[in-house]
Design an enzyme around this catalytic site. Structure first.
Site, mmCIF file in Angstrom:
data_model
loop_
_atom_site.group_PDB
_atom_site.id
_atom_site.type_symbol
_atom_site.label_atom_id
_atom_site.label_comp_id
_atom_site.label_asym_id
_atom_site.label_seq_id
_atom_site.Cartn_x
_atom_site.Cartn_y
_atom_site.Cartn_z
ATOM 1 N N CYS A 167 0.824 -1.212 0.000
ATOM 2 C CA CYS A 167 0.000 0.000 0.000
ATOM 3 C C CYS A 167 0.856 1.260 0.000
ATOM 4 O O CYS A 167 0.350 2.347 -0.219
ATOM 5 C CB CYS A 167 -0.944 0.010 1.201
ATOM 6 N N ASP A 207 2.265 2.621 2.575
ATOM 7 C CA ASP A 207 2.151 3.389 3.818
ATOM 8 C C ASP A 207 3.419 3.233 4.670
ATOM 9 O O ASP A 207 4.054 2.179 4.653
ATOM 10 C CB ASP A 207 0.927 2.935 4.605
ATOM 11 N N CYS A 257 -3.036 5.028 5.858
ATOM 12 C CA CYS A 257 -4.495 4.966 5.949
ATOM 13 C C CYS A 257 -4.959 5.238 7.381
ATOM 14 O O CYS A 257 -4.157 5.275 8.323
ATOM 15 C CB CYS A 257 -4.970 3.600 5.492
ATOM 16 N N CYS A 298 -2.550 -3.371 8.522
ATOM 17 C CA CYS A 298 -2.180 -2.052 9.054
ATOM 18 C C CYS A 298 -1.737 -2.189 10.516
ATOM 19 O O CYS A 298 -0.821 -1.494 10.959
ATOM 20 C CB CYS A 298 -3.348 -1.092 8.951
HETATM 21 FE FE1 FES Z 1 -1.570 0.431 4.215
HETATM 22 FE FE2 FES Z 1 -3.400 0.524 6.037
HETATM 23 S S1 FES Z 1 -3.708 0.374 3.906
HETATM 24 S S2 FES Z 1 -1.281 0.485 6.321
#
Ligand code: FES
Length: 136
Positions: A33, A35, A58, A102
């Protein structure tokens, strides 16, 4: 889809920021993702006095890092190892299945910060392993 607790931590994240001269800093990312989460720990005499985080990700990533910092403050380094992604999710009254990864980021960032602390001080902490290499 998010619990009230998750929404509360998304809207009012606790312990956002950095710690200058932190005893340990852990940065992890999720390649899928994109992140990124960074956790800073202030550790004195083996006790975590303060924790802060910066998360670019997110809502669930923000909520899990927020609650993980709350959970870790006041704990010993050894006790902090019991903060798993499952413990983080339970503290948030659950996460939707697609958001479980996450919470893994929060556990990994915490462990990476503890690892950094151990490395800087030449300590071996039972049950703590080196974080997975970050993908560049
Ligand atoms: Fe990547 Fe939540 S979607 S950490």
């Amino acid at each position: 889809m998010y619990s009230d607790k998750v929404m509360d931590h998304i809207e009012n994240p606790r312990n956002v920021g950095e710690i200058a001269d932190a005893a340990g800093v852990g940065t992890v990312g999720n390649a899928k993702c994109g992140d990124i989460m960074r956790i800073y720990l202030d550790i004195r005499d083996g006790v975590i006095m303060d924790a802060k985080f910066k998360t670019f990700g997110c809502g669930a990533a923000i909520a899990t890092s927020s609650i993980a910092t709350e959970m870790v403050i006041g704990k010993t380094v050894q006790e902090a190892l019991s903060i798993t992604n499952r413990a983080v999710m339970e503290a948030l009254d659950g996460l939707p299945p697609v958001k479980i990864h996450c919470s893994c980021l929060a556990e990994e960032a915490l462990r990476a910060a503890l690892w950094d602390y151990a490395q800087r001080n030449g300590l071996v902490i039972e049950g703590l392993e080196a974080p997975k290499a970050e993908e560049e």
